[in-house]
Design a protein around this motif. Structure first.
Motif, short mmCIF file in Angstrom:
data_model
loop_
_atom_site.label_atom_id
_atom_site.label_comp_id
_atom_site.label_asym_id
_atom_site.label_seq_id
_atom_site.Cartn_x
_atom_site.Cartn_y
_atom_site.Cartn_z
N LEU A 195 -6.83 54.26 3.00
CA LEU A 195 -7.43 55.15 2.01
C LEU A 195 -8.89 55.45 2.37
CD1 LEU A 195 -6.07 53.53 -1.29
CD2 LEU A 195 -5.23 55.60 -0.16
N ALA A 196 -9.64 54.42 2.73
CA ALA A 196 -11.06 54.60 3.05
C ALA A 196 -11.27 55.42 4.30
CB ALA A 196 -11.73 53.23 3.19
N ASN A 197 -10.33 55.36 5.22
CA ASN A 197 -10.45 56.10 6.48
C ASN A 197 -10.43 57.61 6.28
OD1 ASN A 197 -10.87 54.88 9.09
ND2 ASN A 197 -9.07 53.62 8.65
N THR A 198 -10.03 58.05 5.11
CA THR A 198 -10.01 59.49 4.84
C THR A 198 -11.40 60.02 4.50
OG1 THR A 198 -9.52 59.21 2.47
CG2 THR A 198 -7.64 59.32 3.99
N LEU A 199 -12.34 59.12 4.24
CA LEU A 199 -13.70 59.52 3.86
C LEU A 199 -14.47 60.00 5.08
CD1 LEU A 199 -15.97 59.60 1.67
CD2 LEU A 199 -16.53 57.25 2.35
N ASN A 200 -15.13 61.15 4.97
CA ASN A 200 -15.95 61.63 6.08
C ASN A 200 -17.40 61.81 5.63
OD1 ASN A 200 -16.29 64.31 4.91
ND2 ASN A 200 -14.19 64.75 5.58
N ALA A 201 -18.28 62.07 6.58
CA ALA A 201 -19.72 62.15 6.29
C ALA A 201 -20.04 63.28 5.32
CB ALA A 201 -20.49 62.33 7.60
N ASP A 202 -19.36 64.41 5.45
CA ASP A 202 -19.64 65.54 4.55
C ASP A 202 -19.36 65.18 3.10
OD1 ASP A 202 -20.46 67.14 6.63
OD2 ASP A 202 -18.50 68.09 6.91
N GLU A 203 -18.24 64.49 2.85
CA GLU A 203 -17.91 64.06 1.49
C GLU A 203 -18.94 63.06 0.99
OE1 GLU A 203 -13.20 63.92 0.84
OE2 GLU A 203 -13.86 62.81 2.61
N LEU A 204 -19.33 62.16 1.86
CA LEU A 204 -20.30 61.13 1.50
C LEU A 204 -21.64 61.74 1.11
CD1 LEU A 204 -20.51 58.04 1.37
CD2 LEU A 204 -21.21 58.06 3.77
N LEU A 205 -22.01 62.83 1.77
CA LEU A 205 -23.27 63.50 1.48
C LEU A 205 -23.21 64.36 0.22
CD1 LEU A 205 -24.22 64.54 5.11
CD2 LEU A 205 -25.72 63.23 3.59
N SER A 206 -22.02 64.79 -0.16
CA SER A 206 -21.93 65.78 -1.24
C SER A 206 -21.49 65.24 -2.59
CB SER A 206 -20.96 66.90 -0.82
OG SER A 206 -19.65 66.38 -0.60
N ALA A 207 -20.91 64.04 -2.62
CA ALA A 207 -20.37 63.52 -3.89
C ALA A 207 -21.00 62.17 -4.23
CB ALA A 207 -18.85 63.39 -3.81
N PRO A 208 -21.19 61.89 -5.53
CA PRO A 208 -21.75 60.59 -5.93
C PRO A 208 -20.75 59.46 -5.70
CG PRO A 208 -21.17 61.90 -7.86
CD PRO A 208 -20.98 62.79 -6.68
N PRO A 209 -21.24 58.22 -5.57
CA PRO A 209 -20.37 57.08 -5.29
C PRO A 209 -19.20 56.91 -6.26
CG PRO A 209 -22.64 56.45 -4.91
CD PRO A 209 -22.67 57.83 -5.50
N GLU A 210 -19.45 57.05 -7.56
CA GLU A 210 -18.37 56.83 -8.52
C GLU A 210 -17.24 57.85 -8.31
OE1 GLU A 210 -17.54 56.20 -13.29
OE2 GLU A 210 -19.59 56.41 -12.56
N THR A 211 -17.61 59.09 -8.04
CA THR A 211 -16.60 60.12 -7.78
C THR A 211 -15.78 59.76 -6.55
OG1 THR A 211 -17.97 61.84 -8.78
CG2 THR A 211 -16.25 62.56 -7.26
N LEU A 212 -16.47 59.30 -5.51
CA LEU A 212 -15.77 58.95 -4.27
C LEU A 212 -14.84 57.76 -4.48
CD1 LEU A 212 -18.69 59.38 -1.72
CD2 LEU A 212 -16.70 60.87 -2.00
N MET A 213 -15.29 56.75 -5.22
CA MET A 213 -14.44 55.60 -5.47
C MET A 213 -13.18 55.99 -6.24
SD MET A 213 -15.53 52.79 -4.04
CE MET A 213 -14.80 51.42 -4.96
N ARG A 214 -13.34 56.85 -7.24
CA ARG A 214 -12.18 57.28 -8.03
C ARG A 214 -11.25 58.14 -7.18
NH1 ARG A 214 -12.80 55.66 -13.06
NH2 ARG A 214 -14.90 55.32 -13.91
N ARG A 215 -11.83 58.90 -6.27
CA ARG A 215 -11.02 59.75 -5.41
C ARG A 215 -10.26 58.92 -4.37
NH1 ARG A 215 -14.57 64.05 -2.46
NH2 ARG A 215 -14.90 64.65 -4.65
N LEU A 216 -10.94 57.93 -3.78
CA LEU A 216 -10.34 57.13 -2.72
C LEU A 216 -9.37 56.09 -3.26
CD1 LEU A 216 -13.52 56.46 -0.55
CD2 LEU A 216 -11.59 57.90 0.11
N PHE A 217 -9.75 55.43 -4.35
CA PHE A 217 -9.01 54.26 -4.82
C PHE A 217 -8.57 54.45 -6.27
CE2 PHE A 217 -12.42 52.76 -1.89
CZ PHE A 217 -11.60 52.51 -0.78
N ALA A 218 -7.94 55.57 -6.54
CA ALA A 218 -7.57 55.95 -7.90
C ALA A 218 -6.63 54.93 -8.56
CB ALA A 218 -6.91 57.33 -7.90
N ASN A 219 -5.78 54.28 -7.78
CA ASN A 219 -4.80 53.36 -8.34
C ASN A 219 -5.16 51.90 -8.12
OD1 ASN A 219 -3.06 55.52 -9.18
ND2 ASN A 219 -2.41 55.75 -7.04
#
Length: 297
Positions: A195-219
């Motif tokens: 799941l974490a491997n889908t994260l890229n630098a552009d997403e990391l730069l554009s979205a806040p941490p909580e949004t990214l955590m909910r997106r990556l690890f929703a379940n």
């Protein structure tokens, strides 16, 4: 706001952290005319340092250093960790004259070829020993090299992502905990890693941490720990430079003033210039003389 934001999964299979630094980056790096690719690498190193400090249990300094005679002659990044104080980070590089004039996008290996990254832990407590590890320049990025360090030196599978723009740097780390400390399985970790491997630098730069955590690890069941402030700052100061000039002595400083009309000292780390006019230099030594006179009485 500059923050290190730790998180952990409820089953204790993994923990990690986000780094968000959007204040002080440009101010630190604008004193030097870095080529774009070098500036990006320095930004990534700046973001990596709080991640390296996330789970160390000591007060002191962590240094990441590279030195060679290649494209980048020197790269240094540091994080200072002290109890009840913000993490303090800084980073710099010196490049060859050829690279300094090159506006092309150099690759990671091109910049750090024929060298080794050294990672040094220097505790504030002099009774504790310093530690040093070599970080091979493997992979196509600083993140991949640091992943290799954790895998080989710490035996902790780790995923790192780093991103940098002109005035903002970000980082993400996910690290498996020892399996004997959790009821979860290796398969649980591999699922999180996919799941974490889908994260890229552009997403990391554009979205806040909580949004990214909910997106990556929703379940998944996870939670954030309280954030820790990060301060971007070089430790140079006019006071420190003044002490340096005083240590040179009035005769030497007067000679420089006579030749150049001023004294200009540039910080080797951040590139900030400190200028002392003829009257500034004279006042410096007059003040020192007055202070010594008071001390004698």
């Amino acid at each position: 706001m500059n923050q290190l934001i730790p998180f952990q999964f409820a089953n204790h299979i993994a923990h990690g952290a986000f780094v968000v630094i959007d204040e002080g980056v440009a101010a630190m790096m604008d004193h030097r005319a870095y080529p774009p690719s070098v500036r990006e690498l320095i930004g990534q190193a700046l973001a990596a340092m709080p991640l390296l400090a996330t789970h160390t249990r000591f007060e002191g300094r962590i240094n990441l250093q590279f030195q060679s005679e290649q494209a980048i002659k020197l790269l240094v990044a540091q994080v200072l960790q002290a109890e009840a104080a913000p993490l303090t980070v800084r980073a710099m590089a010196k490049v060859s004259s050829v690279v300094a004039k090159d506006e092309s996008n150099l690759g990671y290996r091109d910049m750090l070829s024929h060298g080794i990254l050294a990672l040094m832990l220097e505790p504030s407590d002099s009774d504790q020993p310093s530690r040093q590890a070599m970080v091979p320049i493997d992979g196509a990025s600083l993140a991949e090299s640091l992943e290799g360090y954790f895998d080989q030196s710490e035996q902790l599978p780790t995923l790192i992502r780093l991103g940098a723009t002109r005035d903002r740097v970000v980082g993400f780390m996910l690290q498996r905990l020892p399996l004997e400390h959790t009821k979860a399985t290796q398969e649980s970790w591999e699922h999180l890693a996919i799941l974490a491997n889908t994260l890229n630098a552009d997403e990391l730069l554009s979205a806040p941490p909580e949004t990214l955590m909910r997106r990556l690890f929703a379940n998944e069941d996870w939670g954030f720990h309280p954030p820790q402030a990060i301060h971007v700052a070089c430790r140079c100061s006019r006071e420190g430079i003044s002490l340096l000039l005083l240590s040179l002595g009035r005769e030497e400083v007067d000679k420089i003033v006579a030749e150049q009309g001023k004294v200009e000292v540039t910080c080797e780390f951040c590139g900030k210039a400190y200028v002392y006019s003829r009257s500034d230099a004279a006042t410096l030594f007059v003040a020192e003389g007055s202070e010594q006179s008071v001390l004698k009485h």
